[in-house]
Design a protein around this motif. Structure first.
Motif, PDB file in Angstrom:
ATOM      1  N   ALA A 218       0.739  -1.096  -0.071  1.00  0.00           N
ATOM      2  CA  ALA A 218      -0.068  -0.054   0.070  1.00  0.00           C
ATOM      3  C   ALA A 218       0.916   1.115  -0.175  1.00  0.00           C
ATOM      4  O   ALA A 218       0.476   2.323  -0.548  1.00  0.00           O
ATOM      5  CB  ALA A 218      -0.932   0.031   1.293  1.00  0.00           C
ATOM      6  N   LEU A 219       2.031   1.186   0.683  1.00  0.00           N
ATOM      7  CA  LEU A 219       3.079   2.215   0.508  1.00  0.00           C
ATOM      8  C   LEU A 219       3.698   2.478  -0.676  1.00  0.00           C
ATOM      9  O   LEU A 219       4.313   3.549  -0.920  1.00  0.00           O
ATOM     10  CB  LEU A 219       4.054   2.401   1.817  1.00  0.00           C
ATOM     11  N   GLY A 220       3.610   1.564  -1.548  1.00  0.00           N
ATOM     12  CA  GLY A 220       4.267   1.686  -2.955  1.00  0.00           C
ATOM     13  C   GLY A 220       5.739   1.188  -2.894  1.00  0.00           C
ATOM     14  O   GLY A 220       6.479   1.358  -3.725  1.00  0.00           O
ATOM     15  N   VAL A 221       5.836   0.249  -2.078  1.00  0.00           N
ATOM     16  CA  VAL A 221       7.253  -0.319  -2.095  1.00  0.00           C
ATOM     17  C   VAL A 221       7.288  -1.371  -3.206  1.00  0.00           C
ATOM     18  O   VAL A 221       6.343  -2.258  -3.426  1.00  0.00           O
ATOM     19  CB  VAL A 221       7.481  -1.066  -0.689  1.00  0.00           C
ATOM     20  N   LYS A 222       8.379  -1.552  -3.868  1.00  0.00           N
ATOM     21  CA  LYS A 222       8.395  -2.390  -5.207  1.00  0.00           C
ATOM     22  C   LYS A 222       8.503  -3.729  -4.611  1.00  0.00           C
ATOM     23  O   LYS A 222       8.772  -4.090  -3.629  1.00  0.00           O
ATOM     24  CB  LYS A 222       9.971  -2.010  -5.849  1.00  0.00           C
ATOM     25  N   ARG A 223       7.953  -4.563  -5.381  1.00  0.00           N
ATOM     26  CA  ARG A 223       7.876  -6.101  -5.293  1.00  0.00           C
ATOM     27  C   ARG A 223       8.921  -6.721  -4.869  1.00  0.00           C
ATOM     28  O   ARG A 223       9.201  -7.490  -3.987  1.00  0.00           O
ATOM     29  CB  ARG A 223       7.120  -6.642  -6.335  1.00  0.00           C
ATOM     30  N   ASN A 224      10.261  -6.544  -5.794  1.00  0.00           N
ATOM     31  CA  ASN A 224      11.301  -7.334  -5.559  1.00  0.00           C
ATOM     32  C   ASN A 224      11.848  -6.594  -4.219  1.00  0.00           C
ATOM     33  O   ASN A 224      12.474  -7.363  -3.368  1.00  0.00           O
ATOM     34  CB  ASN A 224      12.271  -6.963  -6.863  1.00  0.00           C
ATOM     35  N   LYS A 225      11.745  -5.439  -3.908  1.00  0.00           N
ATOM     36  CA  LYS A 225      12.181  -5.012  -2.363  1.00  0.00           C
ATOM     37  C   LYS A 225      11.516  -5.575  -1.570  1.00  0.00           C
ATOM     38  O   LYS A 225      11.977  -6.009  -0.299  1.00  0.00           O
ATOM     39  CB  LYS A 225      11.866  -3.388  -2.458  1.00  0.00           C
ATOM     40  N   ILE A 226      10.273  -5.914  -1.548  1.00  0.00           N
ATOM     41  CA  ILE A 226       9.264  -6.669  -0.481  1.00  0.00           C
ATOM     42  C   ILE A 226       9.952  -8.158  -0.388  1.00  0.00           C
ATOM     43  O   ILE A 226      10.110  -8.544   0.686  1.00  0.00           O
ATOM     44  CB  ILE A 226       7.791  -6.490  -0.852  1.00  0.00           C
ATOM     45  N   ALA A 227      10.235  -8.727  -1.527  1.00  0.00           N
ATOM     46  CA  ALA A 227      10.635 -10.174  -1.477  1.00  0.00           C
ATOM     47  C   ALA A 227      12.179 -10.263  -0.872  1.00  0.00           C
ATOM     48  O   ALA A 227      12.214 -11.255  -0.023  1.00  0.00           O
ATOM     49  CB  ALA A 227      10.762 -10.640  -3.028  1.00  0.00           C
ATOM     50  N   THR A 228      12.919  -9.232  -1.086  1.00  0.00           N
ATOM     51  CA  THR A 228      14.116  -9.616  -0.620  1.00  0.00           C
ATOM     52  C   THR A 228      14.324  -9.107   0.775  1.00  0.00           C
ATOM     53  O   THR A 228      15.312  -9.322   1.672  1.00  0.00           O
ATOM     54  CB  THR A 228      15.191  -8.971  -1.570  1.00  0.00           C
TER      55      THR A 228
END
Length: 321
Positions: A218-228
């Protein structure tokens, strides 16, 4: 007591609670470590492993005799049935082997090779399996349509390896690569790759539905950043626990490959699986040659298993006591 008095007493209690020192919360690993310290099984397993590691790392520098040079009996007489293999004595604590070498020195030096093979094989399987499982889990949880296709492809490859019996897969890999110590490490590590891959993927999928992932999205964090930065670190706890349990299996599988003649081609090099295989023709002369390495393999695997099971119970909320 009047109503005013009761109110005054309550206010005083609240003041005492407000002035009391706050208890600091514990992280997941701190809480798990506290539970492991209270587990008798974990303490026994840790004690066994500490003794094994000390023997493997320090013991070879203090062995009384060379583990490869014959110093006693004539091996030809033993092989022809005309001689005997001397047992334990004050100078040779475990006696001689079938070629007149000091059995105690071979057991101590063989512990280092057994530990080396088990650790390297487990690290190999954990690294490759975590890479496959991490990519598959992140692709399925956050990657959309193409991510799910990549996850499906990787998991079908993993399923193929899981469908094969572990020992048969290890023997196949060892037979293709040829007998050597490196072959044993690769073969034993290969059979643990699908286990780590499936475990990490499942843990990441469970974490993908957590509130912090939704908040990060919801805050707009990139998906790859969330994964890693979020999914992967929070999913590694069961993988590390499985690594401890896999060490026990790796030691047994490595000994099995060496027993079958797929390990170190140099039979003079002490290794518990090779020693167990060499003792088979002499069981009627001296059964202790087979009991010593078998006991070492069993006790070491038991130590890793006890510690791993205690860690699994400490990290799993459903199994906490």
């Amino acid at each position: 007591m009047t109503l005013v008095g009761r109110k005054k007493e309550r206010i005083e209690r609240l003041g005492e609670l407000a002035g009391a020192p706050e208890e600091r919360g514990r992280s997941l690993w701190q809480e798990a470590l506290r539970r492991v310290r209270r587990s008798p099984a974990a303490l026994i397993g840790a004690g066994i492993l500490l003794l094994f590691v000390l023997i493997a790392l320090i013991g070879p520098f203090f062995v009384p005799y060379s583990p490869t040079d014959p110093i006693g009996i004539n091996s030809g007489e033993v092989a022809s049935g005309r001689g005997i293999i001397p047992g334990p004595s004050a100078e040779h604590w475990l006696g001689y082997d079938h070629q007149g070498r000091d059995e105690f020195s071979r057991m101590v030096v063989g512990a280092r090779q057994t530990l080396w093979v088990g650790v390297v094989a487990t690290i190999f399987g954990l690294a490759i399996g975590s890479l496959i499982g991490g990519v598959a889990g992140a692709s399925f949880a956050l990657g959309g349509k193409w991510g799910k296709r990549l996850d499906g492809f990787l998991m079908r490859v993993v399923d193929i390896f899981l469908a094969l019996p572990s020992l048969l897969l290890a023997v196949t890999v060892a037979a293709i690569l040829g007998p050597s110590l490196l072959t044993v490490m690769i073969a034993v590590g290969t059979i643990s790759v699908p286990i780590f891959a499936r475990l990490l993927r499942g843990s990441m999928l469970a974490q993908a539905n957590s509130d912090y992932v939704l908040a990060s999205t919801a805050l707009g964090v990139k998906r790859n950043k969330i994964a890693t930065s979020h999914l992967m670190p929070n999913s590694l706890a069961p993988v590390f626990v499985q690594g401890t349990l896999t060490l026990a299996t790796a030691i047994i599988e490595a000994a099995a490959l060496s027993f079958l003649g797929l390990g170190n081609p140099d039979s003079a090099a002490p290794e518990w699986g090779v020693m167990l295989a060499d003792a088979q023709p002499y069981l009627d002369i001296r059964i202790g040659l087979a009991l010593y390495p078998a006991f070492g393999i069993i006790v070491t695997a038991l130590g890793f298993t006890l510690l791993g099971e205690a860690m699994r119970e400490a990290l799993d909320p459903k199994l906490r006591k």
